[in-house]
Structure formats: C-alpha cells, structure tokens
Design a protein around this motif. Structure first.
Motif, PDB file in Angstrom:
ATOM      1  N   LEU A  27       3.334 -16.168   2.777  1.00 32.24           N
ATOM      2  CA  LEU A  27       4.384 -15.553   1.305  1.00 32.24           C
ATOM      3  C   LEU A  27       4.520 -13.908   2.141  1.00 32.24           C
ATOM      4  CD1 LEU A  27       1.183 -15.823  -1.662  1.00 32.24           C
ATOM      5  CD2 LEU A  27       3.394 -16.920  -0.894  1.00 32.24           C
ATOM      6  N   TYR A  28       5.290 -13.825   1.409  1.00 30.75           N
ATOM      7  CA  TYR A  28       5.756 -11.960   1.977  1.00 30.75           C
ATOM      8  C   TYR A  28       4.949 -10.858   0.714  1.00 30.75           C
ATOM      9  CZ  TYR A  28       9.392 -14.250   4.154  1.00 30.75           C
ATOM     10  OH  TYR A  28       9.737 -15.017   5.599  1.00 30.75           O
ATOM     11  N   VAL A  29       4.661  -9.631   2.120  1.00 28.23           N
ATOM     12  CA  VAL A  29       3.833  -8.557   0.837  1.00 28.23           C
ATOM     13  C   VAL A  29       4.719  -7.196   1.093  1.00 28.23           C
ATOM     14  CG1 VAL A  29       2.145  -7.956   1.094  1.00 28.23           C
ATOM     15  CG2 VAL A  29       1.688  -9.394   1.134  1.00 28.23           C
ATOM     16  N   TYR A  30       5.329  -6.291  -0.201  1.00 28.05           N
ATOM     17  CA  TYR A  30       6.018  -5.498   0.293  1.00 28.05           C
ATOM     18  C   TYR A  30       5.097  -4.917  -0.219  1.00 28.05           C
ATOM     19  CZ  TYR A  30       9.909  -8.592   0.542  1.00 28.05           C
ATOM     20  OH  TYR A  30      10.901 -10.170   0.780  1.00 28.05           O
ATOM     21  N   PHE A  31       5.023  -3.167   0.205  1.00 27.79           N
ATOM     22  CA  PHE A  31       4.427  -2.019   0.324  1.00 27.79           C
ATOM     23  C   PHE A  31       5.667  -0.976   0.010  1.00 27.79           C
ATOM     24  CE2 PHE A  31       0.340  -3.483   1.403  1.00 27.79           C
ATOM     25  CZ  PHE A  31      -0.611  -2.771   0.359  1.00 27.79           C
ATOM     26  N   GLY A  32       6.198  -0.796  -0.668  1.00 23.01           N
ATOM     27  CA  GLY A  32       7.556   0.353  -1.322  1.00 23.01           C
ATOM     28  C   GLY A  32       8.355  -0.719  -0.683  1.00 23.01           C
ATOM     29  N   ASP A  33       9.555  -0.073   1.023  1.00 22.20           N
ATOM     30  CA  ASP A  33      10.705  -1.054   1.587  1.00 22.20           C
ATOM     31  C   ASP A  33       9.613  -1.819   2.927  1.00 22.20           C
ATOM     32  OD1 ASP A  33      12.381  -0.050  -0.432  1.00 22.20           O
ATOM     33  OD2 ASP A  33      12.815   1.400   1.022  1.00 22.20           O
ATOM     34  N   GLU A  34       8.602  -1.751   2.583  1.00 16.78           N
ATOM     35  CA  GLU A  34       7.937  -1.870   4.164  1.00 16.78           C
ATOM     36  C   GLU A  34       7.589  -3.847   3.816  1.00 16.78           C
ATOM     37  OE1 GLU A  34       4.961   0.032   5.820  1.00 16.78           O
ATOM     38  OE2 GLU A  34       5.970   2.033   5.313  1.00 16.78           O
ATOM     39  N   GLU A  35       7.883  -4.757   4.514  1.00 11.29           N
ATOM     40  CA  GLU A  35       7.761  -5.899   4.820  1.00 11.29           C
ATOM     41  C   GLU A  35       7.080  -6.832   5.269  1.00 11.29           C
ATOM     42  OE1 GLU A  35      11.514  -8.997   4.190  1.00 11.29           O
ATOM     43  OE2 GLU A  35      11.014  -9.530   5.803  1.00 11.29           O
ATOM     44  N   TYR A  36       6.128  -7.357   5.281  1.00 12.65           N
ATOM     45  CA  TYR A  36       4.973  -8.340   5.846  1.00 12.65           C
ATOM     46  C   TYR A  36       4.880  -9.335   5.094  1.00 12.65           C
ATOM     47  CZ  TYR A  36       4.098  -3.367   5.986  1.00 12.65           C
ATOM     48  OH  TYR A  36       3.720  -2.060   6.742  1.00 12.65           O
ATOM     49  N   LYS A  37       4.724 -10.151   6.827  1.00 10.66           N
ATOM     50  CA  LYS A  37       4.192 -11.758   6.250  1.00 10.66           C
ATOM     51  C   LYS A  37       2.333 -11.823   6.059  1.00 10.66           C
ATOM     52  CE  LYS A  37       6.787 -15.065   7.641  1.00 10.66           C
ATOM     53  NZ  LYS A  37       7.382 -16.301   8.210  1.00 10.66           N
ATOM     54  N   GLU A  38       2.280 -12.463   5.026  1.00 14.58           N
ATOM     55  CA  GLU A  38       0.678 -12.570   5.279  1.00 14.58           C
ATOM     56  C   GLU A  38       0.664 -13.153   6.314  1.00 14.58           C
ATOM     57  OE1 GLU A  38      -2.474 -13.577   1.970  1.00 14.58           O
ATOM     58  OE2 GLU A  38      -1.054 -14.855   1.541  1.00 14.58           O
ATOM     59  N   ASN A  39      -1.202 -12.982   7.413  1.00 10.69           N
ATOM     60  CA  ASN A  39      -1.562 -13.608   8.590  1.00 10.69           C
ATOM     61  C   ASN A  39      -0.776 -13.239   9.452  1.00 10.69           C
ATOM     62  OD1 ASN A  39      -3.749 -14.416   6.832  1.00 10.69           O
ATOM     63  ND2 ASN A  39      -3.110 -16.721   6.177  1.00 10.69           N
ATOM     64  N   VAL A  40       0.395 -13.157   9.617  1.00 13.75           N
ATOM     65  CA  VAL A  40       2.059 -13.016  10.890  1.00 13.75           C
ATOM     66  C   VAL A  40       1.033 -11.240  11.044  1.00 13.75           C
ATOM     67  CG1 VAL A  40       3.684 -13.655  11.433  1.00 13.75           C
ATOM     68  CG2 VAL A  40       2.529 -15.059  10.029  1.00 13.75           C
ATOM     69  N   THR A  41       1.995 -10.738   9.968  1.00  7.23           N
ATOM     70  CA  THR A  41       1.894  -9.310  10.147  1.00  7.23           C
ATOM     71  C   THR A  41       1.551  -8.370   9.361  1.00  7.23           C
ATOM     72  OG1 THR A  41       3.918  -8.558   8.961  1.00  7.23           O
ATOM     73  CG2 THR A  41       4.267  -9.461  11.683  1.00  7.23           C
ATOM     74  N   LEU A  42       0.560  -8.589   8.851  1.00  4.51           N
ATOM     75  CA  LEU A  42      -0.173  -8.475   8.324  1.00  4.51           C
ATOM     76  C   LEU A  42      -1.693  -9.563   7.929  1.00  4.51           C
ATOM     77  CD1 LEU A  42      -0.953  -5.417   5.905  1.00  4.51           C
ATOM     78  CD2 LEU A  42      -0.072  -7.505   3.763  1.00  4.51           C
ATOM     79  N   THR A  43      -2.655  -8.687   8.495  1.00  7.21           N
ATOM     80  CA  THR A  43      -4.056  -8.722   7.766  1.00  7.21           C
ATOM     81  C   THR A  43      -4.701  -9.052   6.738  1.00  7.21           C
ATOM     82  OG1 THR A  43      -5.636  -7.629   8.941  1.00  7.21           O
ATOM     83  CG2 THR A  43      -4.569  -8.668  10.867  1.00  7.21           C
ATOM     84  N   LYS A  44      -5.644  -9.682   6.157  1.00  8.33           N
ATOM     85  CA  LYS A  44      -6.802  -9.237   5.015  1.00  8.33           C
ATOM     86  C   LYS A  44      -7.221  -7.951   5.509  1.00  8.33           C
ATOM     87  CE  LYS A  44      -7.369 -13.401   3.414  1.00  8.33           C
ATOM     88  NZ  LYS A  44      -6.794 -14.459   3.757  1.00  8.33           N
ATOM     89  N   ASN A  45      -7.904  -7.605   6.560  1.00 13.99           N
ATOM     90  CA  ASN A  45      -8.540  -6.289   6.324  1.00 13.99           C
ATOM     91  C   ASN A  45      -7.026  -5.608   6.518  1.00 13.99           C
ATOM     92  OD1 ASN A  45     -11.108  -7.472   6.058  1.00 13.99           O
ATOM     93  ND2 ASN A  45     -10.567  -7.223   8.862  1.00 13.99           N
ATOM     94  N   GLN A  46      -6.358  -4.968   7.232  1.00 11.97           N
ATOM     95  CA  GLN A  46      -4.761  -4.412   6.676  1.00 11.97           C
ATOM     96  C   GLN A  46      -4.604  -4.174   5.901  1.00 11.97           C
ATOM     97  OE1 GLN A  46      -2.471  -6.074  10.185  1.00 11.97           O
ATOM     98  NE2 GLN A  46      -3.292  -4.482  10.918  1.00 11.97           N
TER      99      GLN A  46
END
Length: 89
Positions: A27-46
């Motif tokens: 899944l993709y996760v966005y904080f404002g304009d910042e895009e992350y991919k779950e388990n790829v560029t964003l861990t659950k802890n992060q």
C-alpha cells in the motif's frame, strides 16, 4: 503451483510473507506530500514514529495496478495459478 497474492493491508511482516510463500503488493502511505511504500520505504515502527512527530493524519492508497500486474506476470511466466486476495472496500 498456486500462488497467493495479496497486499500489505493483510498486516503481515515482510518475513512472514516470505515464510508463508505469499506474494504481496505494498500500500502507499502519504504524510502530506511525502509518499512511502509500506514494508518497502516505510516500516511499521517508522509509521508510528511519524504519527507522533508529524502530528497529522496520513492518507493511504491501494497498490498500483502496475505492482499487481508485475506479481501476476511473474506467476504466469512460471506457469503458476493464482489466488488474489485484495483489500476490500
């Protein structure tokens, strides 16, 4: 062989997907304009750290069709059948 394909909304850790032999699209996760991919560029802890630091509600988006298509293509090229279990609406 039958491959199971799902998405990261199933909430397994990457090592659990691997141990179970399950393919997944993030899944993709966005904080404002910042895009992350779950388990790829964003861990659950992060993710939880960012919730506290940024003090904003994140947005999420389904995996891209391209990501799903790549998983399906890999399975087809290997001659495997597939069961696809996506997040529901």
């Amino acid at each position: 062989m039958v491959r199971i394909i799902t998405d990261s909304a199933s909430d397994f850790e990457p090592q659990e997907f691997e141990a179970l032999g399950v393919d997944y699209a993030s899944l993709y996760v966005y904080f404002g304009d910042e895009e992350y991919k779950e388990n790829v560029t964003l861990t659950k802890n992060q993710f939880y750290e960012m919730l506290q630091e940024k003090k904003m509600a994140p947005r999420t988006s389904l995996p891209s069709l391209h990501d799903i298509e790549c998983l399906m293509k890999d399975a087809m090229e290997a001659g495997d059948e597939m069961v696809i279990i996506p997040i529901s609406s």
